[in-house]
Design a protein around this motif. Structure first.
Motif, PDB file in Angstrom:
ATOM      1  N   ALA A   2       0.834  -1.198   0.000  1.00 31.31           N
ATOM      2  CA  ALA A   2       0.000   0.000   0.000  1.00 31.31           C
ATOM      3  C   ALA A   2       0.868   1.247   0.000  1.00 31.31           C
ATOM      4  CB  ALA A   2      -0.920   0.002   1.227  1.00 31.31           C
ATOM      5  N   PHE A   3       1.868   1.235   0.864  1.00 36.59           N
ATOM      6  CA  PHE A   3       2.724   2.419   0.950  1.00 36.59           C
ATOM      7  C   PHE A   3       3.435   2.672  -0.369  1.00 36.59           C
ATOM      8  CE2 PHE A   3       6.748   4.491   1.461  1.00 36.59           C
ATOM      9  CZ  PHE A   3       6.371   5.632   2.141  1.00 36.59           C
ATOM     10  N   THR A   4       3.893   1.587  -1.005  1.00 38.83           N
ATOM     11  CA  THR A   4       4.639   1.766  -2.245  1.00 38.83           C
ATOM     12  C   THR A   4       3.754   2.376  -3.327  1.00 38.83           C
ATOM     13  OG1 THR A   4       5.965  -0.120  -1.624  1.00 38.83           O
ATOM     14  CG2 THR A   4       6.117   0.593  -3.899  1.00 38.83           C
ATOM     15  N   MET A   5       2.513   1.914  -3.388  1.00 33.30           N
ATOM     16  CA  MET A   5       1.614   2.500  -4.391  1.00 33.30           C
ATOM     17  C   MET A   5       1.372   3.980  -4.105  1.00 33.30           C
ATOM     18  SD  MET A   5      -1.097  -0.473  -5.306  1.00 33.30           S
ATOM     19  CE  MET A   5      -1.767  -0.795  -3.706  1.00 33.30           C
ATOM     20  N   GLY A   6       1.112   4.275  -2.826  1.00 31.44           N
ATOM     21  CA  GLY A   6       0.898   5.672  -2.483  1.00 31.44           C
ATOM     22  C   GLY A   6       2.159   6.487  -2.722  1.00 31.44           C
TER      23      GLY A   6
ATOM     24  N   ALA B  87      13.411   2.236   2.059  1.00 29.35           N
ATOM     25  CA  ALA B  87      13.644   1.528   3.324  1.00 29.35           C
ATOM     26  C   ALA B  87      12.648   0.401   3.560  1.00 29.35           C
ATOM     27  CB  ALA B  87      13.584   2.515   4.495  1.00 29.35           C
ATOM     28  N   PHE B  88      11.393   0.586   3.148  1.00 28.29           N
ATOM     29  CA  PHE B  88      10.415  -0.466   3.392  1.00 28.29           C
ATOM     30  C   PHE B  88      10.784  -1.798   2.735  1.00 28.29           C
ATOM     31  CE2 PHE B  88       7.273   2.653   5.036  1.00 28.29           C
ATOM     32  CZ  PHE B  88       6.914   1.938   6.175  1.00 28.29           C
ATOM     33  N   PRO B  89      11.459  -1.801   1.567  1.00 32.28           N
ATOM     34  CA  PRO B  89      11.870  -3.106   1.040  1.00 32.28           C
ATOM     35  C   PRO B  89      12.662  -3.931   2.054  1.00 32.28           C
ATOM     36  CG  PRO B  89      12.150  -1.474  -0.658  1.00 32.28           C
ATOM     37  CD  PRO B  89      11.720  -0.735   0.579  1.00 32.28           C
ATOM     38  N   ALA B  90      13.449  -3.276   2.908  1.00 31.75           N
ATOM     39  CA  ALA B  90      14.217  -4.052   3.890  1.00 31.75           C
ATOM     40  C   ALA B  90      13.271  -4.766   4.842  1.00 31.75           C
ATOM     41  CB  ALA B  90      15.164  -3.136   4.667  1.00 31.75           C
ATOM     42  N   LEU B  91      12.194  -4.095   5.231  1.00 29.68           N
ATOM     43  CA  LEU B  91      11.221  -4.746   6.109  1.00 29.68           C
ATOM     44  C   LEU B  91      10.519  -5.869   5.356  1.00 29.68           C
ATOM     45  CD1 LEU B  91       9.905  -4.689   8.881  1.00 29.68           C
ATOM     46  CD2 LEU B  91       8.157  -3.202   7.964  1.00 29.68           C
ATOM     47  N   LEU B  92      10.235  -5.623   4.075  1.00 30.69           N
ATOM     48  CA  LEU B  92       9.575  -6.652   3.279  1.00 30.69           C
ATOM     49  C   LEU B  92      10.456  -7.888   3.176  1.00 30.69           C
ATOM     50  CD1 LEU B  92       7.119  -7.328   1.583  1.00 30.69           C
ATOM     51  CD2 LEU B  92       8.309  -6.453  -0.405  1.00 30.69           C
ATOM     52  N   VAL B  93      11.737  -7.658   2.884  1.00 34.99           N
ATOM     53  CA  VAL B  93      12.664  -8.776   2.769  1.00 34.99           C
ATOM     54  C   VAL B  93      12.691  -9.558   4.076  1.00 34.99           C
ATOM     55  CG1 VAL B  93      15.113  -9.345   2.587  1.00 34.99           C
ATOM     56  CG2 VAL B  93      14.096  -7.740   0.991  1.00 34.99           C
TER      57      VAL B  93
ATOM     58  N   PHE C 207      17.833  -1.466   9.276  1.00 31.25           N
ATOM     59  CA  PHE C 207      18.090  -0.733   8.037  1.00 31.25           C
ATOM     60  C   PHE C 207      16.786  -0.094   7.556  1.00 31.25           C
ATOM     61  CE2 PHE C 207      18.574  -0.262   3.444  1.00 31.25           C
ATOM     62  CZ  PHE C 207      19.724   0.484   3.432  1.00 31.25           C
ATOM     63  N   PHE C 208      15.681  -0.749   7.882  1.00 30.17           N
ATOM     64  CA  PHE C 208      14.391  -0.098   7.701  1.00 30.17           C
ATOM     65  C   PHE C 208      14.063   0.807   8.892  1.00 30.17           C
ATOM     66  CE2 PHE C 208      10.389  -0.800   9.957  1.00 30.17           C
ATOM     67  CZ  PHE C 208       9.590   0.120   9.306  1.00 30.17           C
ATOM     68  N   GLY C 209      14.292   0.301  10.101  1.00 28.60           N
ATOM     69  CA  GLY C 209      13.778   0.933  11.314  1.00 28.60           C
ATOM     70  C   GLY C 209      14.318   2.323  11.552  1.00 28.60           C
ATOM     71  N   HIS C 210      15.608   2.534  11.289  1.00 30.86           N
ATOM     72  CA  HIS C 210      16.060   3.892  11.541  1.00 30.86           C
ATOM     73  C   HIS C 210      15.501   4.898  10.541  1.00 30.86           C
ATOM     74  CE1 HIS C 210      17.898   7.094  13.571  1.00 30.86           C
ATOM     75  NE2 HIS C 210      18.039   7.596  12.368  1.00 30.86           N
TER      76      HIS C 210
ATOM     77  N   VAL D  35      16.583  -2.246  -5.075  1.00 32.98           N
ATOM     78  CA  VAL D  35      16.911  -2.283  -3.654  1.00 32.98           C
ATOM     79  C   VAL D  35      16.468  -3.601  -3.047  1.00 32.98           C
ATOM     80  CG1 VAL D  35      16.381  -1.267  -1.404  1.00 32.98           C
ATOM     81  CG2 VAL D  35      16.863   0.200  -3.334  1.00 32.98           C
ATOM     82  N   LEU D  36      15.266  -4.023  -3.442  1.00 37.09           N
ATOM     83  CA  LEU D  36      14.729  -5.282  -2.916  1.00 37.09           C
ATOM     84  C   LEU D  36      15.679  -6.438  -3.208  1.00 37.09           C
ATOM     85  CD1 LEU D  36      12.040  -6.303  -1.646  1.00 37.09           C
ATOM     86  CD2 LEU D  36      11.344  -6.940  -3.938  1.00 37.09           C
TER      87      LEU D  36
END
Ligand code: HEM
Ligand code: CU
Lengths: 586, 227
Positions: free
Chosen positions: A177-181, A219-225, A268-271, B47-48
């Protein structure tokens, strides 16, 4: 592509007719913003109730049967995750990003309205998945909002079965959702600015939201991974993060994975996440301060540079969350240094806010009160951050209430202060009516003073050594009896602060119908969103013609001007070009 | 660079403001927004995969990691099957390019041939990847038996998903042109799709190289990253 053109279509747009297309499946950025905002505030209230429950347990241990240690951990986890992601990120970017970007840059809408609508529905889905975890067997995960493996998915942690799976799924959906927005926000800012709206004429709000969105997208990709890999570890027994281990006397099938790898990914996402919520807040507070001090923002260029610099630096400080996980001393040194360096642009911003107030014509309106409150809370939170950034100081303080106090001041309370400032500031634009000022002031003073009543003592408890994420202290030698008294007082304050949010809710709902009608631009602001032909702005925002921009967003109290503000869409006059330029304008 | 020049502007200066009055921001360009969005998408996807690759290198340094190439009994010591799949994907990319060139020169029939063969080969690639999965499964290389296997499945699955996303967008583009009936407007969106296809081919080549690397290569790469 038919959608693309809407944002900067030159002709007027017409309202969609049916109720459904207007308010439910809406592609209008303002409606989507309200949908995002409403949902975010709703889950935020859930998280607020959870914090109240935690505080009850901490302040008055053994008084509440329904809070057992597992439930406490589940409350902590859900509270933290909801507050950071589903409230702050969603409200700042999905809510305010959506509302303000097209209006402030002079566009009719986002460039991809359909994607924008999808973004909200995916967000809603993620919230539903998240909340559904309260109702599954075992309840929501209690792994802490950091979700560290191996404990997050092992028996013994509450919600290790369904809860964690739903949490990871919900996060994945949120990220989509965030990525689309986010794609929409950055593309709109880069592509749909109206004539004359150069990058350096954009209000700082837009700079903050834009930079934060870029951070989020990267940064969100790191959380996704990490979510994908942990999900696989949980569901099909891969060993990305799971080391070979014995759990409850049993040898598990996992082979030598690396839990620290997860921590690196997570932070890496969190900060950057901290700055995803901080940068839009920085931007909005700058605009609120300038408007209500009737003064141009001090050091506009420096502010833009600082936003961009903070954004860049935020990607190379993440391991300051992992000093206690063990690392090579050289790394500790590196990350401590970068952490302290990031304080420089941040401090510049604080100085500039204060200097904006200096000799300004300060109007202590409700939004202004919250904005000034933010300067206090943010400075306090930032100062303790300087301590915690150093390895030797962090080691003893890590996982104590000192850390809890620090991050609540800096990324909990501060963005919330700005959000309130922003809601009050833009309320007349969104509804066409003024909120009730008395209720607003009550709300401010309860919240602001209450914040200090809650978090100042927490620093002290932390220095005593009270650990975080503990259900109860039991009998502990190094913690004096009196700490419990302090805990009780914190709880009372927290409950009062929690209740005082009713002032806010009541105000918002009551004033929609009963507030005084404000008409155009009640604050006398310069930026474009206040110059729309209709208040609240209609579908398509600008009526027949897009506005033209002739100046930056901070022409307040210009010497020689008729009024103490000149909107961005007013052409530069002859007198301005000859006179005036030496006296003012830093 | 222009970004630094932009950041040095002094928007408060009345002279500058007056001079800037005449300046229009970039002319309205419907394709421009989509192009910017595509650039961001490619950055995000990079990045992913980059993050996955970094964790791969880090994870490779733990003793239980057995890379899929090197020893005779390991499946990718002989990467023939992977080469075949790569070939299929490369043909899909070429077909897209051909379709694009034809659309540009207004040869609608050729454009349709190009696009349909691109779709055909893309789907063939996905099926071939699935077949590869089955092949590995038959050999006993399950998802969870070794982290190298896990990475192989995750990375190929993720790459495949991105391919499918591309196919959906492409279908959307073709449909719209079909129904709105202005074939001249095809080349713009098609350009973006083609770029995306080439990008996915590039990603695949990197993954291919990584997954078929021998332990020495992987160790060297990991050492370069400090693991
Ligand atoms: C009245 C407002 C709030 C109160 C009373 C409150 C209270 C608490 C308490 C008691 C804890 C648990 C401490 C522990 O046992 O370790 C906690 C954790 C946390 N809170 Fe809040 N909080 C509030 C608002 C916020 C806000 C606005 C944020 C947004 C960033 C936030 C973010 C967090 C996070 C990230 C955690 C850590 C969760 C974890 O340890 O996994 N809180 N809060
Ligand atoms: Cu940090």
């Amino acid at each position: 592509m038919q959608h693309v053109a809407i944002a900067d279509q030159t002709e007027e747009l017409h309202d969609p007719h049916s109720f459904i297309t207007k308010y439910v499946w809406s592609q209008d950025h303002k409606v989507i913003a309200i949908q995002y905002g409403g949902t975010a505030i709703f889950v935020g209230l859930v998280a607020l109730v959870l914090s109240g429950l935690m505080r009850l347990q901490l302040g008055f241990p053994e008084s509440f049967d329904f809070i057992d240690p597992s439930a406490y951990l589940q409350f902590v986890t859900m509270h933290g995750m909801i507050m950071v992601i589903y409230l702050l990120t969603a409200l700042l970017l999905g809510g305010f990003g959506n509302y303000l970007i097209p209006l402030m840059i002079g566009a009719r809408d986002m460039v991809f309205p359909y994607l924008n609508m999808l973004s909200f529905w995916f967000y809603l889905l993620s919230v539903i998945i998240l909340l559904s975890s309260f109702f599954v067997p075992g309840g929501p995960t209690g792994a802490g909002w950091t979700l560290y493996p191996p404990q997050a998915i092992l028996e013994g942690t509450p919600g290790y079965d369904w809860g964690i799976i739903l949490m990871l799924a919900s996060l994945a959906v949120f990220i989509i959702a965030f990525t689309m927005g986010g794609l929409n926000y950055v593309t709109t800012v880069l592509q749909a600015r109206t004539h004359g709206m150069t990058l350096m004429r954009m209000p700082l709000t837009i700079w903050g939201i834009f930079t934060a969105t870029v951070l989020g997208l990267l940064a969100f990709p790191a959380l996704l991974v990490s979510a994908i890999m942990m999900m696989l570890d949980k569901l099909i027994g891969t060993s990305f993060f799971m080391p070979a281990l014995v759990s409850l006397g049993e040898n598990l099938d996992y082979t030598g994975g690396s839990p620290v790898l997860f921590q690196h990914l997570f932070w890496f996402f969190g900060h950057p996440e901290v700055y995803i919520v901080a940068l839009p807040a920085f931007g909005m507070v700058s605009d609120v301060l300038a408007t209500h001090a009737r003064k141009n923002i001090f050091g506009y260029r420096m502010m833009v540079w600082a936003i961009v610099a903070i954004g860049g630096l935020s990607f190379i400080v993440w391991a300051h969350h992992m000093y206690v996980s063990g690392m090579h001393p050289a790394f500790g040194f590196f990350f401590a240094t970068t952490t302290l360096i990031i304080a420089v642009p941040t401090a510049i911003k604080v100085y500039n806010w204060v200097l904006t107030l200096w000799q300004g014509n300060i109007h202590l309106t409700v939004p202004m009160l919250f904005a000034i409150g933010f300067i206090f809370t943010f400075t306090h939170g930032g100062l303790t951050g300087l301590f915690l950034g150093n390895v030797v100081i962090d080691l003893p303080l890590s996982d104590t209430y000192f850390v809890v106090a620090h991050f609540h001041m800096v990324m909990g309370v501060s963005p919330i202060m700005v959000l309130f400032a922003a809601i009050y500031h833009w309320y007349p634009l969104m509804t066409g009516r003024m909120f009730n000022v008395t209720l607003g002031k009550l709300h401010f003073w309860f919240t602001f003073l209450g914040t200090y009543a809650i978090y100042l003592p927490m620093h002290y408890i932390g220095i005593l050594g009270v650990p975080r994420r503990y259900f109860a202290m039991g009998t502990t030698d190094f913690i004096p009896e009196s700490a419990q008294t302090l805990n009780a007082s914190i709880t009372v304050s927290a409950l009062i602060v929690g209740m005082s949010q009713l002032f806010f809710l009541a105000n918002v709902f009551w004033s929609i119908r009963n507030g005084e009608k404000t008409g155009h631009n009640p604050w006398g602001a310069t930026s474009l969103e206040w110059q729309t032909p209709d208040v609240p702005p209609k579908h398509g925002n600008w009526g027949k013609e897009l506005p033209r921009v002739y100046r930056w967003a901070y022409d307040y109290s210009v010497p020689g001007a008729k009024e103490d503000f000149i909107p961005q869409n007013h052409p530069v006059t002859k007198e301005e070009q000859t006179g005036g330029e030496h006296e003012e304008k830093a | 660079m222009s970004i630094f020049k932009t950041l040095r502007e002094k928007p408060w200066d009345a002279q500058v403001a007056a001079a800037g009055n005449a300046v229009a921001v970039a002319p309205i360009d419907p394709q421009g927004a989509a192009r910017i969005a595509l650039r961001f998408i490619m950055a995000i996807v990079s990045v992913l995969f980059l993050l996955f690759i970094i964790t791969f290198l880090s994870r490779s340094q733990y003793p239980d990691f057995q890379s899929l190439a090197g020893q005779p009994w390991q499946p990718f010591t002989d990467p023939t099957r992977l080469w075949i799949n790569t070939g299929i994907l490369a043909i899909a990319s070429l077909a897209m390019q051909f379709g694009l060139a034809s659309a540009r020169s207004a040869h609608l029939n050729r454009a349709i041939v190009g696009i349909s063969s691109a779709v055909f080969f893309s789907i063939l690639f996905l099926l071939a990847q699935l077949d590869l999965w089955q092949h590995l499964y038959a050999l006993g290389f399950y998802v969870n038996t070794n982290p190298a296997n896990s990475y192989f499945y995750v990375l190929t699955a993720l790459h495949g998903l991105h391919m499918m996303g591309g196919l959906i967008v492409l279908a959307n583009v073709v449909f719209r042109v079909w129904y709105d009936g202005s074939p001249e407007s095809l080349s713009g969106p098609l350009q973006l799709c083609t770029t995306y296809w080439h990008f996915l081919l590039g990603v695949w080549l990197v993954l291919f190289a990584l997954l078929t690397s021998r332990p020495e290569t992987i160790n060297a790469l990991a050492a370069m990253c400090g693991f």
